[in-house]
Design an enzyme around this catalytic site. Structure first.
Site, mmCIF file in Angstrom:
data_model
loop_
_atom_site.group_PDB
_atom_site.id
_atom_site.type_symbol
_atom_site.label_atom_id
_atom_site.label_comp_id
_atom_site.label_asym_id
_atom_site.label_seq_id
_atom_site.Cartn_x
_atom_site.Cartn_y
_atom_site.Cartn_z
ATOM 1 C CD GLU A 109 -3.181 -1.064 1.998
ATOM 2 O OE1 GLU A 109 -3.163 -0.236 2.921
ATOM 3 O OE2 GLU A 109 -4.147 -1.830 1.785
ATOM 4 C CD GLU B 38 -3.799 -6.018 2.805
ATOM 5 O OE1 GLU B 38 -4.668 -5.302 3.346
ATOM 6 O OE2 GLU B 38 -2.582 -5.834 2.943
#
Ligand code: AHR
Length: 481
Positions: free
Chosen positions: A174, A293
């Site tokens: 991320e 995810e």
């Protein structure tokens, strides 16, 4: 009456087993009191890992396990997790400063966990707070042949003479957010730096570039622009999509049931649009999607620890339905998706297990992974749902064939109506009967708890395929023949 039509001659692709992957982060109660109880615990364990959970997890054939994060990965120094004297560090991802990270679980312990469950390890490398050299050294420590380097010798002194098999490495996590708040152009340049050095150690380890946050296609475009071209040392685009929440985790309304599934169904559009951008940069052969995810994200505090474990939440039939819908989407796009990792495994977001002290239970999502496990490595064939009565179908379907055996997984997304359907096929004569497994509870809010561990469970059925089959509202069915 609907028809689920299986088109045997139209093969979508092979369903990579890794689509059924998992994620375990040093966050909340995933490891400590979840997976890990310690070797000296009175709770039955294998080398420190909770024994009953290991056995249950192994039973669903987990192909790959991602570690150590998530956001935690971007604060993690791999050297903290090796050797005898391990430092205690602050771990922001455990609440209230009650539990710091004592690094009981490090590289060796995690690899052992993967051995115990039969999964391949997938390491997420820290690129916010370390250097390319530091990550290159982690790879050297893990992958170099016995005795070949100083770091390989250190690994041997720590009990593992043979190299570890770590086939997958994420380059950052991320990085559009917690991983450095980078701009896509900057990240792409950093990625090139890290990937160049990581490639020094292994030319076969797969390296994944940080993908988009959900539908942030600007990120996808910027990163592809930065890494496309003749060099392009990359093997996957690691994107994330959480479908959030709708209403209360266990006390939602019918409209909120629908809303949660609409949000989950957006996964398909995100896959298609990211794939379009990757293909537009001619990167489709090097950069298949890794959805590392995904899942629901309810407000925490509803799990057994009642808020002590960050992000811990209960998981109902609705979460199981999100899993069934999402896995059908991945199967039907297996020509684009090469891996996916539901977040997370234990005591956290969309988990398969809740555990604490002596207790351990499975969630409806666990049962969905069990029902779907034979899709792993199978050939996905096209399936369509036809309907004479309505415009929209509330059946989500995927079908696959392996070793002559067909598996059809069907989720009735409706919380209002049972649905009758018939199976039909092109290119194959269907048998008169089939075995099926049904995940169903007449209460759509049903969930398992330490007090009632089998409220949601699977039943076996024998189906007569010469007649319409009824799938109850909110149920998931796996048919094999
Ligand atoms: O899964 C919980 C967190 O969600 C992860 O640490 C992070 O990568 C994501 O934002």
């Amino acid at each position: 009456m609907k028809t689920v039509y299986l088109i045997y001659p139209k093969k979508v692709g092979t369903i990579a087993p890794e689509i059924y992957g998992h994620f375990s982060e040093h966050i909340g109660g995933v490891f400590y009191d979840g997976l890990w109880v310690g070797k000296d615990s009175s709770i039955p364990n294998i080398d420190g890992f909770r024994k009953d959970l290991i056995e249950k997890l192994k039973a669903i054939n987990p192909p790959v396990l991602r570690w150590p994060g998530g956001c935690f990965a971007e604060t993690y120094d791999w050297r903290d997790g090796i050797g005898k004297d391990r430092p205690v560090r602050r771990n922001w991802w455990t609440p209230n400063d009650k539990r710091q990270e004592d690094n009981s679980v490090g590289t060796h312990e995690f690899v052992r966990l993967c051995e115990l469950i039969g999964a391949k390890p997938y390491f997420a490398a820290n690129m916010t707070a370390t250097t390319p050299l530091h990550i290159r050294n982690w790879m050297d420590y893990c992958l170099s042949a016995q005795g070949s380097t100083t770091l390989a010798k250190e690994r041997e002194e720590n009990g593992s003479p043979d190299p570890f098999d770590i086939p997958f490495w994420g380059v950052g996590n991320e990085n559009w957010g917690g991983g450095g708040n980078m701009r896509p152009e900057y990240y792409a340049d950093e990625y090139r730096r890290y990937a160049t050095l990581m490639d020094n150690v292994s030319q076969t380890a797969e390296l994944f570039v940080c993908g988009s946050n959900a539908d942030d296609y600007n990120w996808t475009h910027g990163v592809m622009q930065g890494i496309a071209g003749s060099w392009s040392r990359t093997n996957g685009f690691a994107m994330h999509y959480y479908c959030g929440y709708a209403g209360d985790v266990t006390a939602f309304t019918e409209d909120e049931w629908d809303q949660q599934l609409v949000q989950a169904n957006k996964m398909e559009e995100i896959i298609k649009r990211n794939w379009a951008i990757i293909s537009a940069h001619n990167m489709q052969d090097k950069c298949k999607l890794v959805v590392d995810e995904w899942g629901c994200w309810h407000p925490d505090g509803s799990g057994p620890s009642k808020g002590y474990n960050l992000f811990e939440q209960q998981s109902t039939m609705r979460d199981g339905m999100v899993a069934a819908l999402t896995l059908n989407i991945f199967n039907n796009h297996c020509d684009k998706v090469k891996m996916a990792n539901v977040a997370q495994l234990v005591n956290n977001l969309h988990c398969l297990f809740l555990a604490g002290g002596e207790n351990m239970i499975v969630t409806p999502t666990y049962h969905v992974f069990d029902l779907y496990k034979d899709h792993q490595g199978a050939d996905c064939i096209e399936s369509i749902v036809t309907d004479n009565d309505t415009l929209n179908s509330s059946l989500s379907v995927s079908a696959s064939v392996k070793d002559g055996k067909t598996l059809v997984t069907i989720a009735n997304l409706s919380c209002r109506e049972d649905i009758d359907f018939e199976l039909a096929a092109a290119g194959m004569t269907l048998p008169a009967s089939a075995k099926a497994k049904l995940l169903y509870n007449e209460d759509m809010h049903a969930h398992n708890s330490f007090e009632n561990p089998d409220a949601v469970k699977v039943t076996d059925l024998d189906l007569d395929l010469s007649k319409p089959v009824m799938i109850p509202k909110t149920a998931v069915m796996a048919i094999t023949f």
